[in-house]
Structures are given as structure tokens and as C-alpha cells.
Motif scaffolding. Structure first.
Motif, PDB file in Angstrom:
ATOM      1  N   ASN A  70     -11.996   8.616 -14.401  1.00 28.34           N
ATOM      2  CA  ASN A  70     -13.099   8.603 -13.433  1.00 28.34           C
ATOM      3  C   ASN A  70     -12.674   9.156 -12.081  1.00 28.34           C
ATOM      4  O   ASN A  70     -13.421   9.070 -11.108  1.00 28.34           O
ATOM      5  CB  ASN A  70     -13.674   7.194 -13.288  1.00 28.34           C
ATOM      6  CG  ASN A  70     -12.709   6.205 -12.640  1.00 28.34           C
ATOM      7  OD1 ASN A  70     -11.615   6.563 -12.208  1.00 28.34           O
ATOM      8  ND2 ASN A  70     -13.116   4.943 -12.569  1.00 28.34           N
ATOM      9  N   TRP A 113     -10.310   8.110 -10.137  1.00 28.33           N
ATOM     10  CA  TRP A 113      -9.849   7.095  -9.189  1.00 28.33           C
ATOM     11  C   TRP A 113      -8.571   6.409  -9.687  1.00 28.33           C
ATOM     12  O   TRP A 113      -8.197   5.349  -9.191  1.00 28.33           O
ATOM     13  CB  TRP A 113     -10.942   6.051  -8.958  1.00 28.33           C
ATOM     14  CG  TRP A 113     -12.068   6.546  -8.079  1.00 28.33           C
ATOM     15  CD1 TRP A 113     -13.018   7.460  -8.396  1.00 28.33           C
ATOM     16  CD2 TRP A 113     -12.345   6.140  -6.742  1.00 28.33           C
ATOM     17  NE1 TRP A 113     -13.876   7.657  -7.343  1.00 28.33           N
ATOM     18  CE2 TRP A 113     -13.500   6.864  -6.312  1.00 28.33           C
ATOM     19  CE3 TRP A 113     -11.754   5.243  -5.855  1.00 28.33           C
ATOM     20  CZ2 TRP A 113     -14.052   6.703  -5.039  1.00 28.33           C
ATOM     21  CZ3 TRP A 113     -12.311   5.075  -4.592  1.00 28.33           C
ATOM     22  CH2 TRP A 113     -13.444   5.797  -4.184  1.00 28.33           C
ATOM     23  N   SER A 124     -18.699  11.954 -10.295  1.00 24.60           N
ATOM     24  CA  SER A 124     -18.260  10.578 -10.448  1.00 24.60           C
ATOM     25  C   SER A 124     -18.537   9.780  -9.180  1.00 24.60           C
ATOM     26  O   SER A 124     -19.073   8.660  -9.228  1.00 24.60           O
ATOM     27  CB  SER A 124     -16.769  10.543 -10.780  1.00 24.60           C
ATOM     28  OG  SER A 124     -16.288   9.214 -10.890  1.00 24.60           O
ATOM     29  N   ASP A 125     -18.199  10.356  -8.039  1.00 26.25           N
ATOM     30  CA  ASP A 125     -18.404   9.673  -6.764  1.00 26.25           C
ATOM     31  C   ASP A 125     -19.889   9.474  -6.468  1.00 26.25           C
ATOM     32  O   ASP A 125     -20.290   8.460  -5.884  1.00 26.25           O
ATOM     33  CB  ASP A 125     -17.750  10.450  -5.620  1.00 26.25           C
ATOM     34  CG  ASP A 125     -16.233  10.406  -5.666  1.00 26.25           C
ATOM     35  OD1 ASP A 125     -15.690   9.641  -6.489  1.00 26.25           O
ATOM     36  OD2 ASP A 125     -15.593  11.137  -4.896  1.00 26.25           O
ATOM     37  N   PHE A 144     -20.930   6.393  -8.431  1.00 29.93           N
ATOM     38  CA  PHE A 144     -20.423   5.183  -7.778  1.00 29.93           C
ATOM     39  C   PHE A 144     -21.213   4.888  -6.501  1.00 29.93           C
ATOM     40  O   PHE A 144     -21.570   3.735  -6.227  1.00 29.93           O
ATOM     41  CB  PHE A 144     -18.942   5.341  -7.435  1.00 29.93           C
ATOM     42  CG  PHE A 144     -18.022   5.272  -8.620  1.00 29.93           C
ATOM     43  CD1 PHE A 144     -18.186   4.301  -9.600  1.00 29.93           C
ATOM     44  CD2 PHE A 144     -16.968   6.163  -8.751  1.00 29.93           C
ATOM     45  CE1 PHE A 144     -17.342   4.226 -10.698  1.00 29.93           C
ATOM     46  CE2 PHE A 144     -16.109   6.102  -9.835  1.00 29.93           C
ATOM     47  CZ  PHE A 144     -16.292   5.133 -10.803  1.00 29.93           C
ATOM     48  N   ILE A 172     -20.566  -1.927  -9.573  1.00 28.01           N
ATOM     49  CA  ILE A 172     -20.252  -0.607  -9.029  1.00 28.01           C
ATOM     50  C   ILE A 172     -19.314   0.170  -9.946  1.00 28.01           C
ATOM     51  O   ILE A 172     -19.386   1.401 -10.042  1.00 28.01           O
ATOM     52  CB  ILE A 172     -19.657  -0.727  -7.603  1.00 28.01           C
ATOM     53  CG1 ILE A 172     -19.564   0.665  -6.951  1.00 28.01           C
ATOM     54  CG2 ILE A 172     -18.317  -1.431  -7.615  1.00 28.01           C
ATOM     55  CD1 ILE A 172     -19.206   0.625  -5.475  1.00 28.01           C
ATOM     56  N   ASP A 173     -18.447  -0.536 -10.657  1.00 23.26           N
ATOM     57  CA  ASP A 173     -17.519   0.132 -11.577  1.00 23.26           C
ATOM     58  C   ASP A 173     -18.011   0.098 -13.019  1.00 23.26           C
ATOM     59  O   ASP A 173     -17.324   0.550 -13.925  1.00 23.26           O
ATOM     60  CB  ASP A 173     -16.136  -0.529 -11.480  1.00 23.26           C
ATOM     61  CG  ASP A 173     -15.049   0.301 -12.139  1.00 23.26           C
ATOM     62  OD1 ASP A 173     -15.134   1.551 -12.075  1.00 23.26           O
ATOM     63  OD2 ASP A 173     -14.125  -0.285 -12.727  1.00 23.26           O
ATOM     64  N   THR A 205     -17.860   3.202 -15.416  1.00 21.46           N
ATOM     65  CA  THR A 205     -16.584   3.516 -16.052  1.00 21.46           C
ATOM     66  C   THR A 205     -16.496   2.888 -17.439  1.00 21.46           C
ATOM     67  O   THR A 205     -16.012   3.514 -18.388  1.00 21.46           O
ATOM     68  CB  THR A 205     -15.414   3.021 -15.185  1.00 21.46           C
ATOM     69  OG1 THR A 205     -15.450   3.678 -13.909  1.00 21.46           O
ATOM     70  CG2 THR A 205     -14.071   3.313 -15.848  1.00 21.46           C
ATOM     71  N   HIS A 232     -29.026   5.739 -10.878  1.00 17.59           N
ATOM     72  CA  HIS A 232     -28.684   7.078 -10.413  1.00 17.59           C
ATOM     73  C   HIS A 232     -29.924   7.896 -10.082  1.00 17.59           C
ATOM     74  O   HIS A 232     -29.931   8.702  -9.146  1.00 17.59           O
ATOM     75  CB  HIS A 232     -27.834   7.797 -11.470  1.00 17.59           C
ATOM     76  CG  HIS A 232     -27.317   9.122 -11.016  1.00 17.59           C
ATOM     77  ND1 HIS A 232     -27.870  10.318 -11.436  1.00 17.59           N
ATOM     78  CD2 HIS A 232     -26.324   9.451 -10.146  1.00 17.59           C
ATOM     79  CE1 HIS A 232     -27.222  11.310 -10.875  1.00 17.59           C
ATOM     80  NE2 HIS A 232     -26.286  10.816 -10.095  1.00 17.59           N
ATOM     81  N   MET A 281     -11.019   2.347  -7.855  1.00 17.45           N
ATOM     82  CA  MET A 281     -12.404   1.909  -7.792  1.00 17.45           C
ATOM     83  C   MET A 281     -12.533   0.492  -8.352  1.00 17.45           C
ATOM     84  O   MET A 281     -13.239  -0.352  -7.796  1.00 17.45           O
ATOM     85  CB  MET A 281     -13.315   2.870  -8.572  1.00 17.45           C
ATOM     86  CG  MET A 281     -14.785   2.423  -8.608  1.00 17.45           C
ATOM     87  SD  MET A 281     -15.532   2.122  -6.984  1.00 17.45           S
ATOM     88  CE  MET A 281     -15.679   3.813  -6.380  1.00 17.45           C
ATOM     89  N   THR A 282     -11.842   0.231  -9.451  1.00 12.07           N
ATOM     90  CA  THR A 282     -11.864  -1.106 -10.025  1.00 12.07           C
ATOM     91  C   THR A 282     -11.270  -2.118  -9.052  1.00 12.07           C
ATOM     92  O   THR A 282     -11.766  -3.250  -8.928  1.00 12.07           O
ATOM     93  CB  THR A 282     -11.088  -1.137 -11.353  1.00 12.07           C
ATOM     94  OG1 THR A 282     -11.533  -0.061 -12.185  1.00 12.07           O
ATOM     95  CG2 THR A 282     -11.293  -2.440 -12.087  1.00 12.07           C
ATOM     96  N   HIS A 334     -13.790  -2.828  -6.407  1.00 13.18           N
ATOM     97  CA  HIS A 334     -14.823  -3.660  -7.026  1.00 13.18           C
ATOM     98  C   HIS A 334     -14.419  -5.127  -7.039  1.00 13.18           C
ATOM     99  O   HIS A 334     -15.154  -6.005  -6.569  1.00 13.18           O
ATOM    100  CB  HIS A 334     -15.073  -3.134  -8.442  1.00 13.18           C
ATOM    101  CG  HIS A 334     -16.034  -3.949  -9.253  1.00 13.18           C
ATOM    102  ND1 HIS A 334     -16.153  -3.792 -10.625  1.00 13.18           N
ATOM    103  CD2 HIS A 334     -16.903  -4.935  -8.929  1.00 13.18           C
ATOM    104  CE1 HIS A 334     -17.070  -4.628 -11.083  1.00 13.18           C
ATOM    105  NE2 HIS A 334     -17.525  -5.341 -10.085  1.00 13.18           N
TER     106      HIS A 334
END
Length: 393
Positions: free
Chosen positions: A111, A113, A143-144, A147, A158-159, A162, A210, A276-277, A280
Motif C-alpha cells: 500500500n 506505506w 493509495s493515499d 486513505f 482508515i486502514d 489494505t 471513496h 499507515m497501520t 491507525h
């Protein structure tokens, strides 16, 4: 809003807390028996009995599955696809597949990140085990954008994209090489169970969020629609197996083994192998939703005797580990000013129920998914969490 979350002291809050783990009365759909034991502890007991976790019975069941996998893989390049993230469980899962004489294909969804440690861990383990790696890399701007959509939507997951993307990539890789089995590294003994209020995501949810908040088209993001999910499970009949639901497993022992055998490097904590995780779990949900998912793994450690209940409560009352530069990194990648970030963090929290999802479809199709779960065509955890209106697990 700044990083005000310092951990939850459940004793000071005066909440009812399970006598066996550290789940408290604020957990979604929790209940306590006459001994003060919560229904989630009972769920873990039931799953342990069903799968024979850590017993001769569990090992025998898994041995039978391995023989089925080997028969299915005859004449093919690979027997099984194994999802890898660079974390403890997935790295050990790859080793375990080789130990049992299987020919695994490592599958990774990037992803964009990943930490450098996670990327290097994947390289070390796959190289030494001589395992091929199949990687799907999502365009970083795309990807961003996804998110950021979830961040603007003010929902906890938010994650979550993934998780869906990895599942879809696993199915795609398996289908490409005609692999009929997939290994996942989850252990309810080591990680516990996650109530639905803390984690829900599906492809319809991603599309809905999205569509409202995203700006870029999803071209490289491997989303999974409801019908695609049925295609992989019902028509392609790709089975998902979680070996650690059957076998004796210690995350601490696995970590020590990986460090010694592969020069594997620990990344500092559960879920911290991806930035990112980490955002989160260590910042976003504790500060915005007062959801600290450390209680899942801490409760699991107490149930399995790895940690005393008092030790778990003390750690839960401490501040989560947060990389010093992570917030600045998040804001920079998301294109957010400090003011933008604070404004979004202060928006009223929402949930998956505020958006279109497949949840009602999963509930209506519950009889089918029960059959699929019993045949390992979908994870039992999916059936318990997504197909039941009780929203228990």
C-alpha cells in the motif's frame, strides 16, 4: 485535537471488566456470566474446542489439510499462497509452510506505506527459504487518496482498504497459478477477537466512502466486490486456511526463532510494521474514537497465560507507542496543513452504518456463508463477524 490519548485506566474509570481478560463493558455487544467472564472469552474457548487449537487433535486436523493441499498441488508450481507483510505471524507462516513440505508462493500487497524494516524482513525470509514473491503495488497517489477519503469520512477503518486489497490480491495470485489454498497468519490465541464496532470493512464500503470523498479513480487498487468475493469462494473454490487456529503457537517464540534463523528484525510492536497501520492503531482510533485495540492482544496474552491480568491492565493504561515523526509524515503525504488535520480530527465520528456496505447482503446470505466457512472457503471469523446481526465477534 492533539495527541491527548494516554491509555485507559479501567480501574479508575469504574467500568465492569471481564474477570479473565481486560475487555470492559463499553465493548460492542459484550455480556458477562455469573462469574464475571465475558462472552468473548467464551467465544475463544468455543473456537479452541472446534479447531483443537494447540492439541494433538488440532495438529491431526491440520496434517489432514496439508495432505489435501499436496494432492491439490500435484503438477503445479505452487501448493499454497501465503500472505506476507514482514510481520511476525506472516513471516513465521511462510517458514511453517516449508516445514510441512509445501511449495508456497509468498504474496504481498504494497500500500506504499511499508516500513523499511518490513520490506527487508520479507526479502530476508523469502530469500533464505527460496520462495518466490508475488507483489501488487498500488499507485501511491491512488493509495493515499483512498486513505484520505476514509480520514475525511471520520470513520475508524482508515486502514481497512489494505485488508480488502490484500485479500483480493491473494485470490488473484492463487487464481493466476491455479492454487486452491491460501494461508493466513491470524491467531485468535495470540491476537484475540475484534468486536465489529472496532473493525468493519468490505469492498462496497470502500466504494461508498471513496465516491464521496475521493478525487482519483481507483485503477490500481484491487478492490473486492460482493460478486467477486462469491466468484473466488464459490466458483474458484479457493480455500482460506489459518494454520495457527489449529497449532500450538507463541508469538514471542516465533519472533525469537525468526530473529535467530533469518536475521529478521522486530519493528517495535503489534501492527507497527506498516506506517499507515501504525497511525491507525497508535494515534487515530485512540484519539478520535477512544478505541484502543491493544486490548485485543493484551486480553489474548492474559487468556493464554503469557501475561498477568494486572500487567495487561497496566500496559493498557500506558500511552501507545508512536513513532516521533509519524504525524508529520502522515500530514505531508496527505497534503494536510496542521489546521486541516486538526479540523478533520475534530469532526464528529461516524461508522460504517453511515455508508453503503455489503453487511445486509452478508446477513441475508448467512446460510451459504456458514456452509462456506465450514468448508474453509471463507474464514470462520468472517462468518461470525459479518453474517450475524448480533455483531458479536
Amino acid at each position: 485535537m492533539v495527541n491527548k490519548y494516554l491509555g485507559r485506566d479501567l480501574k479508575k474509570e469504574g467500568l465492569q471488566v471481564c474477570k479473565r481478560c481486560i475487555y470492559d463493558e463499553t465493548i460492542s455487544n459484550i455480556s458477562f456470566d455469573e462469574y464475571g467472564i465475558c462472552n468473548y472469552c467464551k467465544l475463544v474457548e468455543d473456537l479452541s474446542l472446534q479447531y483443537g487449537t494447540g492439541t494433538d487433535s488440532g495438529k491431526s486436523k491440520f496434517d489432514t489439510i496439508v495432505e489435501e493441499i499436496k494432492k491439490s498441488g500435484k503438477g503445479k508450481k505452487y501448493d499454497v499462497a501465503v500472505g506476507v507483510s514482514g510481520g511476525t505471524d506472516s513471516s513465521y507462516m511462510l517458514y511453517l509452510a516449508k516445514k510441512y513440505g509445501l511449495r508456497p508462493l509468498a504474496v504481498h500487497y504494497d500500500n506504499t506505506w511499508n516500513t523499511a524494516i518490513a520490506t527487508e524482513n520479507i526479502r530476508k525470509v523469502t530469500s533464505k527459504l527460496e520462495v518466490d514473491l508475488y507483489t501488487h503495488v498500488c499507485d501511491n497517489k491512488e493509495s493515499d487518496d483512498i486513505f484520505l477519503s476514509f480520514f475525511k469520512a471520520s470513520v475508524p477503518e482508515i486502514d481497512g482498504p489494505t485488508d480488502i486489497a490484500l485479500a483480493e490480491v491473494m485470490y488473484r495470485a492463487a487464481a493466476k497459478y491455479n492454487i486452491k489454498y491460501v494461508f493466513e497468519g491470524h491467531s485468535f490465541i495470540a491476537e484475540g477477537v475484534s468486536p465489529l464496532s472496532k473493525a468493519y470493512v468490505d469492498g462496497g464500503y470502500i466504494k461508498s466512502v471513496h465516491k464521496k470523498f475521493g478525487k482519483l479513480k481507483m485503477k490500481t487498487f484491487p478492490n473486492m466486490t460482493f460478486w467477486k468475493f462469491l466468484y473466488w469462494t464459490v466458483f474458484k473454490r479457493i480455500r482460506k486456511i489459518r494454520p495457527l487456529w489449529y497449532l500450538q503457537y507463541s508469538k514471542e517464540d516465533a519472533r525469537a526463532f525468526l530473529e535467530n534463523e533469518f536475521d529478521w528484525v522486530y519493528y517495535g510492536g503489534h501492527h507497527l510494521e506498516n506506517r499507515m497501520t501504525a497511525f491507525h492503531h497508535s494515534y487515530y482510533t485512540p484519539n478520535k474514537f477512544q478505541l484502543d485495540q491493544r486490548n485485543n492482544s493484551l486480553s489474548a496474552s492474559v487468556r493464554s497465560g503469557k501475561m498477568s491480568r494486572e500487567e495487561a491492565l497496566k500496559e493498557y493504561a500506558s500511552k501507545p507507542i508512536l513513532e516521533d515523526s509519524l504525524l508529520d509524515y502522515f500530514k505531508e503525504r496527505m497534503g494536510l496543513s496542521d489546521q486541516d488535520f486538526i479540523e478533520i480530527m475534530n469532526r464528529p465520528p461516524k461508522t460504517y452504518k453511515d455508508f453503503k456496505t455489503y453487511k445486509h447482503k452478508f446477513e441475508r446470505w448467512k446460510p451459504l456463508f456458514k456452509i462456506l466457512a465450514n468448508k474453509n472457503l471463507v474464514p470462520m471469523s468472517f462468518y461470525l463477524k459479518y453474517c450475524n446481526k448480533s455483531e458479536m465477534a
